[in-house]
Design a protein around this motif. Structure first.
Motif, mmCIF file in Angstrom:
data_model
loop_
_atom_site.group_PDB
_atom_site.id
_atom_site.type_symbol
_atom_site.label_atom_id
_atom_site.label_comp_id
_atom_site.label_asym_id
_atom_site.label_seq_id
_atom_site.Cartn_x
_atom_site.Cartn_y
_atom_site.Cartn_z
ATOM 1 N N GLY A 125 11.780 -55.047 -1.587
ATOM 2 C CA GLY A 125 11.393 -53.844 -2.025
ATOM 3 C C GLY A 125 12.344 -53.893 -3.421
ATOM 4 N N GLY A 126 13.132 -54.583 -3.638
ATOM 5 C CA GLY A 126 13.890 -54.441 -4.685
ATOM 6 C C GLY A 126 15.508 -54.021 -4.380
ATOM 7 N N SER A 127 16.332 -54.613 -5.204
ATOM 8 C CA SER A 127 17.667 -54.341 -5.023
ATOM 9 C C SER A 127 18.588 -54.576 -6.393
ATOM 10 C CB SER A 127 18.545 -55.096 -3.675
ATOM 11 O OG SER A 127 18.322 -56.413 -4.029
ATOM 12 N N ASN A 168 4.994 -48.070 -6.335
ATOM 13 C CA ASN A 168 5.038 -46.441 -6.798
ATOM 14 C C ASN A 168 5.949 -46.618 -8.058
ATOM 15 O OD1 ASN A 168 5.364 -43.940 -7.602
ATOM 16 N ND2 ASN A 168 5.631 -43.270 -5.257
ATOM 17 N N PRO A 169 5.257 -46.414 -9.151
ATOM 18 C CA PRO A 169 6.292 -46.456 -10.484
ATOM 19 C C PRO A 169 7.236 -45.450 -10.693
ATOM 20 C CG PRO A 169 4.025 -45.650 -11.104
ATOM 21 C CD PRO A 169 3.872 -45.976 -9.479
ATOM 22 N N ASN A 170 7.080 -44.340 -9.770
ATOM 23 C CA ASN A 170 8.087 -43.261 -9.800
ATOM 24 C C ASN A 170 9.255 -43.665 -8.776
ATOM 25 O OD1 ASN A 170 6.623 -41.713 -11.615
ATOM 26 N ND2 ASN A 170 5.075 -41.196 -9.858
ATOM 27 N N ALA A 171 9.181 -44.701 -7.975
ATOM 28 C CA ALA A 171 10.069 -44.955 -7.194
ATOM 29 C C ALA A 171 11.179 -45.705 -7.517
ATOM 30 C CB ALA A 171 9.523 -45.653 -5.808
ATOM 31 N N PHE A 172 12.652 -45.556 -7.348
ATOM 32 C CA PHE A 172 13.735 -46.309 -7.985
ATOM 33 C C PHE A 172 14.610 -46.568 -6.729
ATOM 34 C CE2 PHE A 172 12.718 -43.226 -11.437
ATOM 35 C CZ PHE A 172 12.793 -44.145 -12.368
ATOM 36 N N LEU A 173 15.884 -47.393 -7.003
ATOM 37 C CA LEU A 173 16.609 -47.668 -6.091
ATOM 38 C C LEU A 173 17.330 -46.783 -5.336
ATOM 39 C CD1 LEU A 173 17.778 -51.178 -7.448
ATOM 40 C CD2 LEU A 173 15.836 -50.787 -6.306
ATOM 41 N N ASP A 190 14.277 -38.989 -1.183
ATOM 42 C CA ASP A 190 13.705 -38.537 -2.633
ATOM 43 C C ASP A 190 13.576 -39.882 -3.163
ATOM 44 O OD1 ASP A 190 13.010 -37.907 -5.015
ATOM 45 O OD2 ASP A 190 14.965 -36.807 -5.509
ATOM 46 N N ILE A 191 12.361 -40.525 -3.347
ATOM 47 C CA ILE A 191 12.216 -41.700 -3.989
ATOM 48 C C ILE A 191 12.621 -41.807 -5.356
ATOM 49 C CG2 ILE A 191 10.571 -42.629 -2.215
ATOM 50 C CD1 ILE A 191 8.376 -42.064 -4.312
ATOM 51 N N THR A 192 12.751 -40.698 -6.198
ATOM 52 C CA THR A 192 12.969 -40.874 -7.437
ATOM 53 C C THR A 192 14.626 -40.897 -7.692
ATOM 54 O OG1 THR A 192 12.985 -38.322 -7.604
ATOM 55 C CG2 THR A 192 10.886 -39.509 -8.045
#
Length: 498
Positions: free
Chosen positions: A235-237, A266-271, A296-298
């Motif tokens: 997913g990313g890290s 989702n472009p609004n999702a961060f780590l 909260d994915i943001t």
């Protein structure tokens, strides 16, 4: 993240509007002695600061480590291809002497003992010190830095007088190395690898050496096949530092911010989660656990960087920033479960870039940059917003009442925006991405190494002539430099040795 070559820093400074902060800088806290360390090059190794007119440098993004005897070692970026600057203190942080560059052994020096030519490394430095003496009775010191191709590990067995250099990584596409040491000769590094032909997924790889960094024969991936490990690898890290348990060298930890696999498109999702990788066999195998999961994915926790420390009672502490506040959590079962988050930064003030030092059981120092009275986005802060270095200390950190005390270490180190996007930053990066704190096991008092872009010209600070730093250049990379602040009063996090 990697600092650009000094000449590129000069060019970048032209694009930054000067802060106009030419007024006299407020004095640092009376609880700390604050000074600038000396650069090599252009100054010769062995320059002691404070006390010399040569105490100036243009380095950034420093790191610090300490031996059981209280000798500090520190490093800072001189820029890719420019090698690494390093310093050591034999008096518990009251003075630091510059060492030869840990990377310079591959190119030699000129006729007056100064460094010359291209040097490997120079990016993303970190430091570690052995926990047991070598055959000569000193503690091996290690400095790692990033080259374009791999990670360089430099070892000193003589308190920084000389260094040996070894390229450590066996895997391609490395980023952001960290280092930890234990015993007389075991040293491990961690780094993130990008997916490619040999590695289908992102990996958090840990390599260990049992011969003081000369060969690295133990290689493992700290991302396991658990929900957390798969999320981090797919997913990313973004990874944080590497840490041994000071009382049990079999226990080892590294930390990271990560994103759920399903959030990737989702472009609004961060780590928006924080995780920890724990090893109970000295880094051979790893198990990943959640530290903090935010639905909260943001939310965003990859704010340079998640940080881990372990006290002498074996309690594990993890600190992180949500790009506004500083939080920590602790674990008393080797990282398997954690306490609820505790906010350390005060009120609505914005605080970024946490770094931990853990001492005796329950005692921690936590440092960060803070903008008092500002509650907005760090990257878009107006040039009138001042940032300071703060140290928060708890002597009961593994309880529900940690009772933090706060000290302003340096009242102004930068004005305006603070970019935390690494090499992708488009704003001001004078503070770069992290700094460090350790406490002397003999005095219990902290020594903090940090970045500053203010103009100073006094007994303990000299403007960096090589970059042409003047009062008008404050708050630009022309005046960026590395400072040390060492605690001289107040409580320590180790019992003072007689």
């Amino acid at each position: 993240m990697t600092k650009l070559l000094p000449v590129l820093g000069l060019l970048a400074a032209v694009l930054v509007v000067a802060g106009g902060a030419s007024a006299a800088k407020p004095a640092p806290s009376a609880a700390f002695t604050d000074f600038t360390v000396s650069a090599t090059p252009p100054n010769p190794p062995g320059t002691v600061c404070p006390g010399s007119a040569l105490c100036s440098n243009g380095a950034a993004e420093p790191a610090i480590a300490v031996s059981p005897a209280g000798r500090f070692f520190a490093s800072s970026e001189n820029g890719l291809g420019g090698g690494t600057m390093a310093w050591t203190s034999g008096d518990n942080g009251l003075h630091y002497a510059s060492t030869p560059s840990p990377n310079d052994v591959s190119t030699g020096s000129d006729s007056v003992g100064q460094e010359s030519g291209f040097e490997p490394g120079g990016g993303d430095t970190d430091a570690a010190v052995a926990t047991a003496p070598n055959a000569a009775g000193t503690y091996n010191a290690y400095i790692v830095s990033l080259s374009l191709a791999n990670i360089d590990v430099s070892t000193s067995a003589d308190n920084g007088a000389t260094w040996t250099l070894n390229a450590a990584t066996s895997l391609p596409i490395d980023d952001r190395p960290w280092v930890a040491a234990t015993g007389a000769s075991k040293v491990c590094i961690s780094y993130l690898t990008a997916p490619g032909v040999l590695l289908p997924q992102v990996g958090l790889h840990v390599e260990c050496s049992n011969d003081a960094g000369h060969t690295f024969t133990q290689v493992s991936n700290a991302y396991d096949t658990s929900t957390v490990g798969l999320a981090a690898s797919q997913g990313g890290s973004r990874t944080g530092n590497l840490q041994f348990d000071p009382t049990n060298a079999s226990n080892m930890y590294t930390v990271f911010a990560y994103e759920n696999i399903e959030d990737g498109p989702n472009p609004n999702a961060f780590l928006h989660n924080v995780g920890i990788a724990a090893s109970s066999d000295g880094g051979v195998t790893w198990h990943d656990y959640p530290v903090h999961v935010n639905p909260d994915i943001t939310a965003k926790y990859d704010n340079q960087f998640v940080n881990v420390a372990v006290d002498k009672g074996g309690t594990v502490y993890v600190a992180y920033s949500d790009n506004h506040g500083i939080f920590y959590q602790y674990s008393t079962n080797h990282g398997q479960t954690f306490s609820a988050p505790v906010q350390v930064s005060q009120g609505t003030d914005t605080a970024v870039m946490p770094w931990l030092a853990a001492g005796d059981a329950g005692k921690i120092d936590l440092v960060y940059y803070q903008a008092t009275g500002y509650s907005g986005n760090p990257e878009t802060a107006a040039i009138t917003v001042p940032w300071k270095v703060v140290m928060a200390q708890s002597l009961a950190a593994a309880t529900s009442r940690p009772g933090f005390t706060y000290m302003t270490v340096n009242p102004v180190v930068h004005h305006g925006g603070v970019c935390e996007g690494g090499a992708l930053c488009t704003g001001n990066r004078d503070l770069y991405d992290d700094f460090g704190v350790e406490a002397s096991p003999t005095t219990g008092l902290a020594s903090i190494i940090y970045s500053d872009d203010q103009y100073q010209n006094d007994a303990n600070h000299q403007p960096y002539a090589v970059y042409g730093c003047t009062a008008a250049d404050a708050d630009t990379s022309t005046c960026q430099h590395t400072n040390v602040a060492t605690q001289i009063a107040g409580n320590g996090i180790y019992a003072k040795k007689k």
